[in-house]
Motif scaffolding. Structure first.
Motif, short mmCIF file in Angstrom:
data_model
loop_
_atom_site.label_atom_id
_atom_site.label_comp_id
_atom_site.label_asym_id
_atom_site.label_seq_id
_atom_site.Cartn_x
_atom_site.Cartn_y
_atom_site.Cartn_z
N GLN A 67 -6.64 0.97 -4.87
CA GLN A 67 -7.89 1.22 -5.31
C GLN A 67 -8.21 2.67 -4.93
O GLN A 67 -8.81 3.39 -5.83
CB GLN A 67 -8.90 0.11 -4.87
N LYS A 68 -7.97 2.97 -3.71
CA LYS A 68 -8.22 4.33 -3.29
C LYS A 68 -7.49 5.45 -4.06
O LYS A 68 -7.88 6.52 -4.02
CB LYS A 68 -8.11 4.36 -1.66
N ALA A 69 -6.26 5.06 -4.66
CA ALA A 69 -5.39 5.91 -5.01
C ALA A 69 -5.54 5.72 -6.64
O ALA A 69 -5.21 6.57 -7.19
CB ALA A 69 -4.05 5.54 -4.70
N SER A 84 2.01 1.69 -3.64
CA SER A 84 0.99 2.40 -4.30
C SER A 84 0.71 3.61 -4.22
O SER A 84 0.42 4.41 -5.11
CB SER A 84 -0.38 1.49 -4.23
N GLN A 85 0.76 4.18 -2.95
CA GLN A 85 0.23 5.61 -2.58
C GLN A 85 1.39 6.56 -3.23
O GLN A 85 1.14 7.63 -3.65
CB GLN A 85 -0.24 5.82 -1.40
N GLY A 129 0.52 -1.26 -0.05
CA GLY A 129 0.18 0.04 0.06
C GLY A 129 0.79 1.22 -0.15
O GLY A 129 0.38 2.32 -0.60
N ILE A 130 1.94 1.30 0.71
CA ILE A 130 2.67 2.58 0.95
C ILE A 130 3.14 2.74 -0.52
O ILE A 130 3.19 3.98 -1.03
CB ILE A 130 3.74 2.34 1.81
N ASP A 157 -2.49 -5.06 -0.07
CA ASP A 157 -2.83 -3.88 0.19
C ASP A 157 -3.71 -2.97 -1.02
O ASP A 157 -3.71 -1.93 -1.10
CB ASP A 157 -1.73 -2.94 0.72
N THR A 158 -4.49 -4.17 -1.75
CA THR A 158 -4.94 -3.60 -2.95
C THR A 158 -6.13 -2.46 -2.75
O THR A 158 -6.43 -1.78 -3.43
CB THR A 158 -5.69 -4.71 -3.54
N GLU A 159 -6.65 -2.47 -1.48
CA GLU A 159 -7.55 -1.47 -1.16
C GLU A 159 -6.96 -0.04 -1.16
O GLU A 159 -7.79 0.82 -1.60
CB GLU A 159 -8.08 -1.66 0.53
N GLU A 160 -5.61 -0.01 -0.73
CA GLU A 160 -5.13 1.15 -0.82
C GLU A 160 -4.77 1.82 -2.13
O GLU A 160 -4.93 2.79 -2.41
CB GLU A 160 -3.61 1.05 0.01
#
Length: 224
Positions: free
Chosen positions: A123-125, A99-100, A96-97, A118-121
Protein backbone atom coordinates in the motif's frame (compact mmCIF):
# COMPACT_ATOMS: atom_id res chain seq x y z
CA UNK A 1 4.55 -14.17 -33.40
CA UNK A 2 2.18 -14.46 -30.41
CA UNK A 3 -0.46 -12.05 -31.64
CA UNK A 4 0.25 -9.51 -28.93
CA UNK A 5 2.94 -7.61 -30.80
CA UNK A 6 0.56 -6.92 -33.71
CA UNK A 7 -1.62 -4.57 -31.63
CA UNK A 8 -1.31 -0.93 -32.58
CA UNK A 9 -0.32 1.68 -30.02
CA UNK A 10 -3.67 3.44 -30.52
CA UNK A 11 -5.56 0.25 -29.72
CA UNK A 12 -3.42 -0.43 -26.66
CA UNK A 13 -3.92 3.13 -25.45
CA UNK A 14 -7.68 2.78 -25.81
CA UNK A 15 -7.68 -0.67 -24.23
CA UNK A 16 -5.77 0.68 -21.26
CA UNK A 17 -8.81 2.73 -20.28
CA UNK A 18 -11.29 -0.16 -20.40
CA UNK A 19 -12.90 -1.57 -17.28
CA UNK A 20 -12.94 -5.25 -16.41
CA UNK A 21 -16.73 -5.17 -16.82
CA UNK A 22 -16.45 -3.93 -20.39
CA UNK A 23 -13.84 -6.55 -21.19
CA UNK A 24 -15.84 -9.30 -19.49
CA UNK A 25 -18.82 -8.43 -21.68
CA UNK A 26 -16.60 -8.63 -24.76
CA UNK A 27 -15.23 -12.01 -23.66
CA UNK A 28 -18.80 -13.25 -23.18
CA UNK A 29 -19.80 -11.98 -26.62
CA UNK A 30 -16.89 -13.87 -28.18
CA UNK A 31 -17.57 -16.96 -26.05
CA UNK A 32 -14.19 -16.77 -24.34
CA UNK A 33 -13.42 -17.46 -20.67
CA UNK A 34 -11.37 -14.94 -18.76
CA UNK A 35 -13.03 -13.64 -15.58
CA UNK A 36 -10.94 -14.80 -12.61
CA UNK A 37 -13.44 -15.62 -9.87
CA UNK A 38 -12.42 -14.93 -6.28
CA UNK A 39 -9.31 -12.85 -6.93
CA UNK A 40 -9.52 -9.24 -5.81
CA UNK A 41 -7.56 -6.16 -4.80
CA UNK A 42 -5.54 -6.53 -1.61
CA UNK A 43 -3.39 -3.38 -1.72
CA UNK A 44 -2.14 -0.57 -3.90
CA UNK A 45 -3.46 1.11 -7.00
CA UNK A 46 -6.70 -0.59 -8.12
CA UNK A 47 -5.57 -0.91 -11.74
CA UNK A 48 -3.42 -3.31 -13.73
CA UNK A 49 -2.90 -3.45 -17.48
CA UNK A 50 -0.09 -5.50 -18.96
CA UNK A 51 1.06 -8.84 -20.27
CA UNK A 52 1.52 -11.89 -18.07
CA UNK A 53 4.79 -13.22 -16.74
CA UNK A 54 3.78 -16.59 -15.34
CA UNK A 55 5.13 -18.52 -12.36
CA UNK A 56 3.82 -21.78 -10.88
CA UNK A 57 4.48 -23.17 -7.40
CA UNK A 58 4.35 -26.69 -5.96
CA UNK A 59 4.72 -28.07 -2.43
CA UNK A 60 8.35 -28.02 -1.34
CA UNK A 61 10.61 -30.97 -2.02
CA UNK A 62 12.46 -31.41 1.27
CA UNK A 63 15.28 -33.27 -0.46
CA UNK A 64 16.04 -30.50 -2.96
CA UNK A 65 14.16 -27.37 -1.88
CA UNK A 66 13.89 -24.59 -4.43
CA UNK A 67 13.48 -20.84 -4.30
CA UNK A 68 10.33 -18.80 -3.86
CA UNK A 69 11.03 -15.37 -5.32
CA UNK A 70 14.23 -15.16 -7.41
CA UNK A 71 12.15 -15.04 -10.62
CA UNK A 72 11.45 -11.39 -9.80
CA UNK A 73 14.77 -10.46 -11.40
CA UNK A 74 13.48 -11.75 -14.77
CA UNK A 75 10.16 -9.88 -14.92
CA UNK A 76 10.36 -7.06 -17.49
CA UNK A 77 9.13 -3.55 -16.83
CA UNK A 78 5.42 -3.23 -17.57
CA UNK A 79 4.69 -6.95 -17.22
CA UNK A 80 2.28 -8.50 -14.72
CA UNK A 81 3.48 -11.18 -12.32
CA UNK A 82 0.89 -13.98 -12.46
CA UNK A 83 1.56 -16.47 -9.67
CA UNK A 84 -0.22 -19.80 -9.45
CA UNK A 85 -0.03 -21.32 -5.98
CA UNK A 86 -2.94 -23.67 -6.67
CA UNK A 87 -5.30 -21.42 -4.74
CA UNK A 88 -3.60 -22.21 -1.41
CA UNK A 89 -4.55 -19.90 1.42
CA UNK A 90 -2.33 -21.40 4.14
CA UNK A 91 0.92 -19.76 2.99
CA UNK A 92 1.92 -16.81 0.88
CA UNK A 93 4.15 -16.49 -2.19
CA UNK A 94 4.45 -12.68 -2.21
CA UNK A 95 5.51 -10.25 0.51
CA UNK A 96 6.68 -6.75 1.27
CA UNK A 97 10.21 -6.85 -0.11
CA UNK A 98 8.91 -8.13 -3.43
CA UNK A 99 6.22 -5.43 -3.59
CA UNK A 100 8.75 -2.68 -3.01
CA UNK A 101 11.24 -4.04 -5.55
CA UNK A 102 8.50 -4.63 -8.13
CA UNK A 103 7.19 -1.10 -7.70
CA UNK A 104 10.71 0.30 -8.06
CA UNK A 105 11.30 -1.67 -11.26
CA UNK A 106 8.05 -0.63 -12.92
CA UNK A 107 6.33 -4.00 -12.88
CA UNK A 108 2.64 -3.41 -13.60
CA UNK A 109 1.27 -5.49 -10.71
CA UNK A 110 0.91 -8.95 -9.22
CA UNK A 111 -2.02 -11.36 -9.45
CA UNK A 112 -1.97 -14.48 -7.28
CA UNK A 113 -3.97 -17.69 -7.31
CA UNK A 114 -3.34 -17.84 -3.58
CA UNK A 115 -2.65 -15.31 -0.83
CA UNK A 116 -0.23 -12.47 -0.14
CA UNK A 117 1.14 -10.74 2.96
CA UNK A 118 2.80 -7.47 4.03
CA UNK A 119 0.01 -5.56 2.33
CA UNK A 120 0.85 -2.41 4.26
CA UNK A 121 4.17 -2.24 2.42
CA UNK A 122 2.45 -2.74 -0.94
CA UNK A 123 0.00 0.00 0.00
CA UNK A 124 2.80 2.42 0.86
CA UNK A 125 4.45 1.68 -2.48
CA UNK A 126 1.03 1.98 -4.21
CA UNK A 127 1.84 -1.35 -5.85
CA UNK A 128 -1.19 -3.17 -7.36
CA UNK A 129 -1.57 -6.48 -5.54
CA UNK A 130 -4.42 -8.88 -6.29
CA UNK A 131 -4.96 -12.26 -4.61
CA UNK A 132 -7.51 -14.56 -3.01
CA UNK A 133 -6.81 -12.97 0.35
CA UNK A 134 -4.19 -12.11 2.92
CA UNK A 135 -2.38 -14.44 5.28
CA UNK A 136 0.84 -13.81 7.15
CA UNK A 137 2.48 -17.25 7.04
CA UNK A 138 5.49 -17.54 4.74
CA UNK A 139 5.69 -19.93 1.82
CA UNK A 140 9.38 -20.49 2.49
CA UNK A 141 10.01 -24.21 3.12
CA UNK A 142 6.36 -24.88 2.23
CA UNK A 143 6.25 -24.20 -1.51
CA UNK A 144 8.79 -23.64 -4.25
CA UNK A 145 8.82 -22.44 -7.85
CA UNK A 146 8.17 -25.29 -10.26
CA UNK A 147 7.97 -23.50 -13.63
CA UNK A 148 8.48 -20.01 -15.01
CA UNK A 149 6.98 -19.02 -18.34
CA UNK A 150 4.52 -21.92 -18.62
CA UNK A 151 0.73 -22.02 -18.72
CA UNK A 152 -0.75 -21.42 -15.25
CA UNK A 153 -4.24 -20.89 -13.86
CA UNK A 154 -6.09 -18.25 -11.92
CA UNK A 155 -8.80 -20.55 -10.61
CA UNK A 156 -10.69 -21.78 -13.66
CA UNK A 157 -8.98 -19.36 -16.06
CA UNK A 158 -5.87 -20.43 -17.94
CA UNK A 159 -3.09 -17.88 -18.40
CA UNK A 160 -0.34 -18.14 -20.99
CA UNK A 161 2.77 -15.98 -20.98
CA UNK A 162 2.02 -12.62 -22.64
CA UNK A 163 -1.74 -12.93 -22.29
CA UNK A 164 -3.17 -9.57 -21.28
CA UNK A 165 -4.16 -9.03 -17.66
CA UNK A 166 -6.56 -6.26 -16.72
CA UNK A 167 -7.60 -5.61 -13.13
CA UNK A 168 -9.59 -2.94 -11.36
CA UNK A 169 -11.85 -2.58 -8.34
CA UNK A 170 -14.20 -5.24 -9.73
CA UNK A 171 -11.57 -7.96 -10.14
CA UNK A 172 -9.30 -9.51 -12.78
CA UNK A 173 -9.80 -10.56 -16.39
CA UNK A 174 -7.44 -12.47 -18.70
CA UNK A 175 -7.41 -11.79 -22.44
CA UNK A 176 -5.71 -14.37 -24.69
CA UNK A 177 -2.91 -12.64 -26.59
CA UNK A 178 -4.02 -14.24 -29.85
CA UNK A 179 -7.54 -12.80 -29.48
CA UNK A 180 -6.65 -9.51 -27.82
CA UNK A 181 -7.39 -7.25 -30.78
CA UNK A 182 -10.95 -8.47 -31.27
CA UNK A 183 -11.67 -8.51 -27.53
CA UNK A 184 -10.42 -4.96 -27.06
CA UNK A 185 -12.18 -3.69 -30.17
CA UNK A 186 -15.45 -5.22 -29.02
CA UNK A 187 -15.08 -3.76 -25.53
CA UNK A 188 -14.30 -0.31 -26.97
CA UNK A 189 -17.45 -0.49 -29.07
CA UNK A 190 -19.44 -1.44 -25.97
CA UNK A 191 -18.07 1.59 -24.13
CA UNK A 192 -18.95 3.89 -27.02
CA UNK A 193 -22.51 2.61 -27.30
CA UNK A 194 -23.11 2.74 -23.55
CA UNK A 195 -21.85 6.33 -23.59
CA UNK A 196 -24.43 7.22 -26.24
CA UNK A 197 -27.19 5.50 -24.24
CA UNK A 198 -26.28 7.45 -21.13
CA UNK A 199 -26.12 10.72 -23.05
CA UNK A 200 -29.56 10.14 -24.59
CA UNK A 201 -31.12 9.16 -21.27
CA UNK A 202 -29.70 12.21 -19.52
CA UNK A 203 -31.07 14.36 -22.33
CA UNK A 204 -34.60 13.13 -21.61
CA UNK A 205 -35.11 9.84 -23.43
CA UNK A 206 -36.38 6.90 -21.43
CA UNK A 207 -33.78 4.28 -20.66
CA UNK A 208 -35.72 1.72 -22.68
CA UNK A 209 -35.89 4.03 -25.69
CA UNK A 210 -32.19 4.84 -25.49
CA UNK A 211 -31.27 1.19 -25.22
CA UNK A 212 -33.41 0.25 -28.22
CA UNK A 213 -32.05 3.13 -30.27
CA UNK A 214 -28.43 2.09 -29.81
CA UNK A 215 -28.86 -1.68 -29.74
CA UNK A 216 -27.94 -2.23 -26.11
CA UNK A 217 -29.30 -5.78 -25.99
CA UNK A 218 -26.93 -6.91 -28.73
CA UNK A 219 -23.82 -5.76 -26.89
CA UNK A 220 -23.61 -8.61 -24.39
CA UNK A 221 -25.21 -11.30 -26.51
CA UNK A 222 -22.90 -14.17 -27.41
CA UNK A 223 -22.46 -14.97 -31.04
CA UNK A 224 -22.59 -12.64 -34.05
Amino acid sequence: MDGASTLSKSLLDAAGALSTAEISDALDYLKLPGSALGIGLQAGEPRIFGQAFTVAFVPVDTATPGTVGDYLDDIPEGAVAVLDNSGRVDCTVWGGIMSQIAAHRGIAGTVINGVCRDTEEAQKANYPLYARGRFMRTGKDRVQVSTVGAVVSLGDVRVKPRDYIVADADGVVVIPAARAAEVFERAIRTREVEGKILEAALAGASLGEARRQFGYHTLQRTGH
